[in-house]
Design a protein around this motif. Structure first.
Motif, PDB file in Angstrom:
ATOM      1  N   THR A  73       0.837  -1.213   0.000  1.00 42.81           N
ATOM      2  CA  THR A  73       0.000   0.000   0.000  1.00 42.81           C
ATOM      3  C   THR A  73       0.865   1.253   0.000  1.00 42.81           C
ATOM      4  N   LEU A  74       1.900   1.269   0.841  1.00 42.67           N
ATOM      5  CA  LEU A  74       2.779   2.431   0.932  1.00 42.67           C
ATOM      6  C   LEU A  74       3.485   2.708  -0.392  1.00 42.67           C
ATOM      7  N   GLN A  75       3.788   1.669  -1.150  1.00 45.25           N
ATOM      8  CA  GLN A  75       4.472   1.838  -2.433  1.00 45.25           C
ATOM      9  C   GLN A  75       3.597   2.567  -3.449  1.00 45.25           C
ATOM     10  N   GLY A  76       2.298   2.573  -3.216  1.00 45.30           N
ATOM     11  CA  GLY A  76       1.377   3.273  -4.101  1.00 45.30           C
ATOM     12  C   GLY A  76       1.327   4.774  -3.863  1.00 45.30           C
ATOM     13  N   VAL A  77       1.965   5.236  -2.794  1.00 45.75           N
ATOM     14  CA  VAL A  77       2.005   6.667  -2.479  1.00 45.75           C
ATOM     15  C   VAL A  77       3.150   7.300  -3.268  1.00 45.75           C
ATOM     16  N   GLN A  78       2.856   8.389  -3.952  1.00 45.21           N
ATOM     17  CA  GLN A  78       3.859   9.061  -4.766  1.00 45.21           C
ATOM     18  C   GLN A  78       5.067   9.447  -3.926  1.00 45.21           C
ATOM     19  N   GLY A  79       6.252   9.090  -4.396  1.00 46.23           N
ATOM     20  CA  GLY A  79       7.493   9.427  -3.714  1.00 46.23           C
ATOM     21  C   GLY A  79       7.915   8.428  -2.648  1.00 46.23           C
ATOM     22  N   VAL A  80       7.100   7.410  -2.411  1.00 50.86           N
ATOM     23  CA  VAL A  80       7.440   6.394  -1.397  1.00 50.86           C
ATOM     24  C   VAL A  80       7.855   5.115  -2.113  1.00 50.86           C
ATOM     25  N   GLY A  81       9.105   4.742  -1.919  1.00 54.24           N
ATOM     26  CA  GLY A  81       9.619   3.516  -2.504  1.00 54.24           C
ATOM     27  C   GLY A  81       9.806   2.445  -1.443  1.00 54.24           C
ATOM     28  N   SER A  82      10.519   1.417  -1.814  1.00 56.89           N
ATOM     29  CA  SER A  82      10.712   0.293  -0.898  1.00 56.89           C
ATOM     30  C   SER A  82      11.516   0.683   0.339  1.00 56.89           C
ATOM     31  N   LYS A  83      12.535   1.520   0.173  1.00 51.96           N
ATOM     32  CA  LYS A  83      13.376   1.900   1.314  1.00 51.96           C
ATOM     33  C   LYS A  83      12.572   2.689   2.352  1.00 51.96           C
ATOM     34  N   VAL A  84      11.790   3.653   1.903  1.00 54.30           N
ATOM     35  CA  VAL A  84      10.973   4.450   2.824  1.00 54.30           C
ATOM     36  C   VAL A  84       9.894   3.578   3.458  1.00 54.30           C
ATOM     37  N   SER A  85       9.298   2.695   2.667  1.00 51.19           N
ATOM     38  CA  SER A  85       8.268   1.792   3.202  1.00 51.19           C
ATOM     39  C   SER A  85       8.832   0.922   4.319  1.00 51.19           C
ATOM     40  N   LEU A  86      10.029   0.353   4.096  1.00 57.17           N
ATOM     41  CA  LEU A  86      10.659  -0.463   5.138  1.00 57.17           C
ATOM     42  C   LEU A  86      11.007   0.382   6.358  1.00 57.17           C
ATOM     43  N   GLY A  87      11.431   1.628   6.125  1.00 62.18           N
ATOM     44  CA  GLY A  87      11.731   2.530   7.238  1.00 62.18           C
ATOM     45  C   GLY A  87      10.508   2.808   8.090  1.00 62.18           C
ATOM     46  N   LEU A  88       9.374   3.046   7.433  1.00 61.42           N
ATOM     47  CA  LEU A  88       8.118   3.264   8.171  1.00 61.42           C
ATOM     48  C   LEU A  88       7.732   2.037   8.980  1.00 61.42           C
ATOM     49  N   LEU A  89       7.826   0.860   8.354  1.00 59.48           N
ATOM     50  CA  LEU A  89       7.436  -0.371   9.048  1.00 59.48           C
ATOM     51  C   LEU A  89       8.443  -0.780  10.117  1.00 59.48           C
ATOM     52  N   GLY A  90       9.657  -0.265  10.019  1.00 56.56           N
ATOM     53  CA  GLY A  90      10.644  -0.514  11.061  1.00 56.56           C
ATOM     54  C   GLY A  90      10.440   0.383  12.271  1.00 56.56           C
ATOM     55  N   THR A  91       9.801   1.533  12.041  1.00 56.43           N
ATOM     56  CA  THR A  91       9.562   2.500  13.108  1.00 56.43           C
ATOM     57  C   THR A  91       8.208   2.279  13.773  1.00 56.43           C
ATOM     58  N   LEU A  92       7.191   2.026  12.965  1.00 53.85           N
ATOM     59  CA  LEU A  92       5.826   1.848  13.476  1.00 53.85           C
ATOM     60  C   LEU A  92       5.311   0.464  13.109  1.00 53.85           C
ATOM     61  N   SER A  93       4.632  -0.177  14.049  1.00 53.78           N
ATOM     62  CA  SER A  93       3.983  -1.448  13.725  1.00 53.78           C
ATOM     63  C   SER A  93       2.839  -1.161  12.758  1.00 53.78           C
ATOM     64  N   PRO A  94       2.331  -2.155  12.050  1.00 56.04           N
ATOM     65  CA  PRO A  94       1.193  -1.910  11.163  1.00 56.04           C
ATOM     66  C   PRO A  94       0.014  -1.246  11.874  1.00 56.04           C
ATOM     67  N   GLN A  95      -0.267  -1.654  13.110  1.00 54.87           N
ATOM     68  CA  GLN A  95      -1.370  -1.063  13.865  1.00 54.87           C
ATOM     69  C   GLN A  95      -1.081   0.392  14.227  1.00 54.87           C
ATOM     70  N   ASP A  96       0.152   0.666  14.657  1.00 53.50           N
ATOM     71  CA  ASP A  96       0.536   2.043  14.991  1.00 53.50           C
ATOM     72  C   ASP A  96       0.499   2.943  13.756  1.00 53.50           C
ATOM     73  N   LEU A  97       0.905   2.400  12.620  1.00 55.27           N
ATOM     74  CA  LEU A  97       0.867   3.168  11.375  1.00 55.27           C
ATOM     75  C   LEU A  97      -0.571   3.482  10.987  1.00 55.27           C
ATOM     76  N   ALA A  98      -1.449   2.493  11.090  1.00 58.34           N
ATOM     77  CA  ALA A  98      -2.866   2.714  10.780  1.00 58.34           C
ATOM     78  C   ALA A  98      -3.461   3.774  11.698  1.00 58.34           C
ATOM     79  N   ASN A  99      -3.153   3.701  12.985  1.00 55.87           N
ATOM     80  CA  ASN A  99      -3.656   4.685  13.944  1.00 55.87           C
ATOM     81  C   ASN A  99      -3.132   6.087  13.634  1.00 55.87           C
ATOM     82  N   ALA A 100      -1.836   6.182  13.320  1.00 58.42           N
ATOM     83  CA  ALA A 100      -1.240   7.486  13.028  1.00 58.42           C
ATOM     84  C   ALA A 100      -1.894   8.124  11.800  1.00 58.42           C
ATOM     85  N   ILE A 101      -2.142   7.328  10.772  1.00 58.45           N
ATOM     86  CA  ILE A 101      -2.779   7.855   9.564  1.00 58.45           C
ATOM     87  C   ILE A 101      -4.222   8.252   9.855  1.00 58.45           C
ATOM     88  N   ALA A 102      -4.948   7.395  10.567  1.00 52.76           N
ATOM     89  CA  ALA A 102      -6.357   7.679  10.873  1.00 52.76           C
ATOM     90  C   ALA A 102      -6.508   8.946  11.711  1.00 52.76           C
TER      91      ALA A 102
END
Length: 116
Positions: A73-102
């Motif tokens: 899903t993150l790869q579909g965001v303009q300017g977000v590639g695999s490295k940034v996606s892995l960085g996000l998932l390394g910092t926030l769990s999937p649940q924390d990421l969902a909460n932060a976006i919501a």
């Protein structure tokens, strides 16, 4: 395509691991969170997202299908590639990421490397 790898952790690097599957070592890019939960010699099962390019085949490994889904899903965001996606998932769990976006909690999202 490779969708799952099950084997023993042979090597752990800064952003990758090598999984020995029947004597063949697969280099798998993974988030810091996934790598922190591994130890050399442990059995591991990773859900894989395979990227085939003209010059390389890259394997991205995840502890769960939910994490792989967020990566895609993150790869579909303009300017977000695999490295940034892995960085996000390394910092926030999937649940924390969902909460932060919501909640529009961009300060939490900006803690990930490569996000400004």
């Amino acid at each position: 395509m490779i969708g799952k790898l099950k084997g023993k952790v042979d090597t752990i690097g800064e952003s990758f691991c090598i999984v020995d599957v029947g004597g063949v070592g697969y280099e798998v890019q993974a988030s810091a969170r996934t790598l922190r939960n591994m130890k050399i010699g442990d059995d591991v099962a990773l859900t894989i997202d395979t990227h085939v390019r003209e010059d390389a085949i890259r394997l991205y490994g995840f502890a769960s299908e939910v994490e792989r889904s967020w990566f895609r899903t993150l790869q579909g965001v303009q300017g977000v590639g695999s490295k940034v996606s892995l960085g996000l998932l390394g910092t926030l769990s999937p649940q924390d990421l969902a909460n932060a976006i919501a909640l529009g909690d961009w300060a939490s999202v900006e803690q990930a490397p490569g996000i400004g």
